[in-house]
Structure formats: C-alpha cells, structure tokens
Design an enzyme around this catalytic site. Sequence first.
Site, PDB file in Angstrom:
ATOM      1  NE  ARG A 151      -4.280  -1.429   0.563  1.00 33.37           N
ATOM      2  CZ  ARG A 151      -4.532  -2.469  -0.228  1.00 33.37           C
ATOM      3  NH1 ARG A 151      -3.697  -2.768  -1.217  1.00 33.37           N
ATOM      4  NH2 ARG A 151      -5.606  -3.212  -0.055  1.00 33.37           N
TER       5      ARG A 151
ATOM      6  CG  HIS B  21      -3.176  -1.125  -6.796  1.00 29.66           C
ATOM      7  ND1 HIS B  21      -3.539  -0.451  -5.663  1.00 29.66           N
ATOM      8  CD2 HIS B  21      -3.032  -2.417  -6.407  1.00 29.66           C
ATOM      9  CE1 HIS B  21      -3.622  -1.289  -4.645  1.00 29.66           C
ATOM     10  NE2 HIS B  21      -3.309  -2.505  -5.083  1.00 29.66           N
TER      11      HIS B  21
ATOM     12  CD  GLU C  13      -2.913   2.902  -5.365  1.00 28.58           C
ATOM     13  OE1 GLU C  13      -3.958   2.265  -5.593  1.00 28.58           O
ATOM     14  OE2 GLU C  13      -1.893   2.394  -4.869  1.00 28.58           O
TER      15      GLU C  13
HETATM   16  O1  A2R Z   1       4.368  -8.570  11.940  1.00 29.99           O
HETATM   17  P1  A2R Z   1       4.083 -10.045  11.729  1.00 29.99           P
HETATM   18  O2  A2R Z   1       5.184 -10.903  12.282  1.00 29.99           O
HETATM   19  O3  A2R Z   1       2.695 -10.427  12.134  1.00 29.99           O
HETATM   20  O4  A2R Z   1       4.168 -10.262  10.126  1.00 29.99           O
HETATM   21  C1  A2R Z   1       3.188  -9.733   9.259  1.00 29.99           C
HETATM   22  C2  A2R Z   1       3.675  -8.436   8.596  1.00 29.99           C
HETATM   23  N1  A2R Z   1       3.273  -7.242   9.363  1.00 29.99           N
HETATM   24  C3  A2R Z   1       4.138  -6.329   9.834  1.00 29.99           C
HETATM   25  N2  A2R Z   1       5.469  -6.233   9.736  1.00 29.99           N
HETATM   26  C4  A2R Z   1       6.066  -5.187  10.349  1.00 29.99           C
HETATM   27  N3  A2R Z   1       5.408  -4.235  11.039  1.00 29.99           N
HETATM   28  C5  A2R Z   1       4.062  -4.292  11.167  1.00 29.99           C
HETATM   29  N4  A2R Z   1       3.421  -3.338  11.842  1.00 29.99           N
HETATM   30  C6  A2R Z   1       3.367  -5.371  10.529  1.00 29.99           C
HETATM   31  N5  A2R Z   1       2.079  -5.738  10.460  1.00 29.99           N
HETATM   32  C7  A2R Z   1       2.028  -6.876   9.742  1.00 29.99           C
HETATM   33  O5  A2R Z   1       3.024  -8.428   7.311  1.00 29.99           O
HETATM   34  C8  A2R Z   1       3.064 -10.676   8.073  1.00 29.99           C
HETATM   35  O6  A2R Z   1       4.253 -11.367   7.817  1.00 29.99           O
HETATM   36  C9  A2R Z   1       2.765  -9.763   6.903  1.00 29.99           C
HETATM   37  C10 A2R Z   1       1.330  -9.840   6.397  1.00 29.99           C
HETATM   38  O7  A2R Z   1       1.070 -11.114   5.949  1.00 29.99           O
HETATM   39  P2  A2R Z   1      -0.406 -11.646   5.669  1.00 29.99           P
HETATM   40  O8  A2R Z   1      -1.295 -11.230   6.776  1.00 29.99           O
HETATM   41  O9  A2R Z   1      -0.293 -13.090   5.335  1.00 29.99           O
HETATM   42  O10 A2R Z   1      -0.881 -10.796   4.417  1.00 29.99           O
HETATM   43  P3  A2R Z   1      -0.757 -11.123   2.855  1.00 29.99           P
HETATM   44  O11 A2R Z   1      -1.880 -11.973   2.421  1.00 29.99           O
HETATM   45  O12 A2R Z   1       0.621 -11.569   2.548  1.00 29.99           O
HETATM   46  O13 A2R Z   1      -0.989  -9.656   2.260  1.00 29.99           O
HETATM   47  C11 A2R Z   1      -0.140  -8.560   2.624  1.00 29.99           C
HETATM   48  C12 A2R Z   1      -0.618  -7.237   2.073  1.00 29.99           C
HETATM   49  C13 A2R Z   1      -2.105  -6.951   2.074  1.00 29.99           C
HETATM   50  O14 A2R Z   1      -2.617  -6.565   3.302  1.00 29.99           O
HETATM   51  C14 A2R Z   1      -2.250  -5.859   1.047  1.00 29.99           C
HETATM   52  O15 A2R Z   1      -2.088  -4.602   1.622  1.00 29.99           O
HETATM   53  C15 A2R Z   1      -1.093  -6.095   0.143  1.00 29.99           C
HETATM   54  O16 A2R Z   1      -0.330  -7.153   0.724  1.00 29.99           O
HETATM   55  O17 A2R Z   1      -1.541  -6.450  -1.122  1.00 29.99           O
END
Ligand code: A2R
Length: 314
Positions: free
Chosen positions: A233, A280, A262
């Site tokens: 994002r 995007h 965007e």
């Molecule tokens: O922080 P962790 O260990 O829960 O790892 C998650 C990481 N994450 C963060 N890393 C650093 N600082 C933060 N504040 C933070 N919040 C979350 O992002 C985890 O490894 C990753 C997200 O993975 P998933 O929930 O499996 O999401 P996915 O399906 O890979 O999609 C990621 C994003 C979407 O939300 C859209 O914004 C974009 O890709 O298309």
Amino acid sequence: MTKPDLLQICPYADPIVQALEDDFTLHRYFAAEDKPALLQRLAPTTRFIATDGHHGASKAMIDALPKLELIASFGVGYDAVDVTAAKAAGVSVTNTPNVLNNCVAEVTLGLMLALCHQIPQADRYVRQGRWAAEGNFPLTDELTGRRVGILGLGRIGKAIAKLLQAFQMEVVYHGRNRQEHQPYPYYADLEAMARDVDWLIVIAPGSASTKGIVGRAVMTALGPAGKLVNVARGSLVDEAAMIALLEAGELGGAALDVFAEEPQVPERLRTLDNVVLLPHQGSASHKTRSAMGQMVVRNLKAQLRGEPLISPVV
Ligand code: A2R
C-alpha cells in the site's frame, strides 16, 4: 420470494454481479446520486455490504445500517474497511486472501526485472530508433545473487521469497515477530535490514502500525545502490521522502505498484528515470480477479445460508 438487499459499494466485473444477483437484490451505492438517501432507504433491511480494498466501508455507513451482518471485501488488504466500527457493531468482515499470492509474486518479480534490467527504458530506446542511431543501450544491473529484505513475510511475502530462490537471491525478512520454521534470517530492526540488503520489498498490510514504516531513515539505509519495491500500500512508504531521495541519488531506484493517493501519481515521480511505475496491477490478471470475485460471492452466500464464512478477518 424477494431476495435480500445487498449494498454494492463499488463496481464489479459482470460475472461477479451476475453471481450475486442470483441470491441478492443489488443496490449500487457508487452509482447513487443521493447516497445518504439510499442508505436511509436500505437501513431497515440491509444485512450485506460488498466492497473492495480501495472503497472499503466507513463507520458512518456501518452505523447507518443497523441490520448489517457482513462486509465482504474484494482484495486481501481491507484497510479501507473500518474494522473497529464493524467489530463494535457485531458485523463480520471478510477479504480474499491466498488466491492472489502467485499473481502478486509474479508482478513483484516483473517489477524487479524491469527496474534492474531497465526493460521499459530499453524498450523505449528501440521504439525511438535510438539503437540504430546511437548504438547499444547502456549496461544494466542483474538480480542473481543479490540480497533481498522482505518487509512482511506473510502469505504473499512467502510466495515472493520462493520465486526469488530461482534467481539465487539471498532472502532475509522483517516483521513484528520472528517466524519459527522459516529458513530466512530474521531482522527485528527494519533499518538494520535495509542497511544490509540490495533490495527492499514491501508487502505488509496498510494499517496504523505500518503507516510510514518505510521512512527517510530506512530508505537512506537502503542507500544509493539500493532499490525499493512497494507492492503493498502507498501508505507504508513516505512518498515525499522517497521522491526527494530518488532525485538526489540517495536511493538507487524504486519499483512501485502502489501510491499514496491512487490513481494520482506525483509528476516528480513520473519524470524520474530510476523508477518503474504500475497502476496497482498486483492481482490484476483475469484468473486471479475471477478467483477473488468468487470468494466475495462465496462469503456472502455462506452468511446468507448461516454457514461458516470462508475467510473472516473479524
Ligand atoms: O508482523 P508479523 O510478524 O505479524 O508479520 C506480518 C507483517 N506485518 C508487519 N510487519 C512489520 N510491522 C508491522 N506493523 C506489521 N504488520 C504486519 O506483514 C506478516 O508477515 C505480513 C502480512 O502477511 P499476511 O497477513 O499473510 O498478508 P498477505 O496476504 O501476505 O498480504 C499482505 C498485504 C495486504 O494486506 C495488502 O495490503 C497487500 O499485501 O496487497
């Protein structure tokens, strides 16, 4: 029998609309001239909202529909849905994870190849007749053997990491937590990781905790030879600082699928030569968008039939 009302916040492709119309009466919020009047008219009956990651659903919308049960969002990122308001109102929220992992990973690799081999620039060089007039295109960088830091080793991050292995790239990652059973080295500190890598790939969700997480200090640590890839994002990157660093040569390059406002992309960014820009496109293949649409439909129909949701986030 009358079909239950569904408030459709944004346009969808025809097959999704047709599948929804089998079971619901669709009310097109995006096309309504008097949106408050539409909400008021639907308030007594509407249990379903269908939206996407860009349009989301606001607290005002949620509060205006007291019968609301489910907000089904198209896309994995649901940062535009007011999840706090939904939770408070006892409303479920679903997204469309996993089915887009491979497409986003492909686009990420495409962006990286385009940036390091200067494919868009070289293509323009041929089209403009400069190859014949001026000789060979300048030499470029390559991916093989380089070090990559992934910010967000989630579902999509892991799919990207897999593809990077084929390029013999060394993968490390940053997240809030170290993940057991992952072969990649973990950095608790993002800036330290940026200092150690050639490429930084941003693929974490948009949220209050990730807003501006890739700030000036992180990009300065990435440095004049470093390359930033954002497929998450626009909100995760300090866009103004990124542009200033790219202009000054203090950040080597950027490959961007997402932007702060965007579809507006700053003029200063569009004139730079050390960037590759996409509108995007991360999940924008026929196959993936169709799978995402089917997931929206399946979630709504599951709620309608009192069955468990396919992909609840709340
Ligand atoms: O922080 P962790 O260990 O829960 O790892 C998650 C990481 N994450 C963060 N890393 C650093 N600082 C933060 N504040 C933070 N919040 C979350 O992002 C985890 O490894 C990753 C997200 O993975 P998933 O929930 O499996 O999401 P996915 O399906 O890979 O999609 C990621 C994003 C979407 O939300 C859209 O914004 C974009 O890709 O298309």
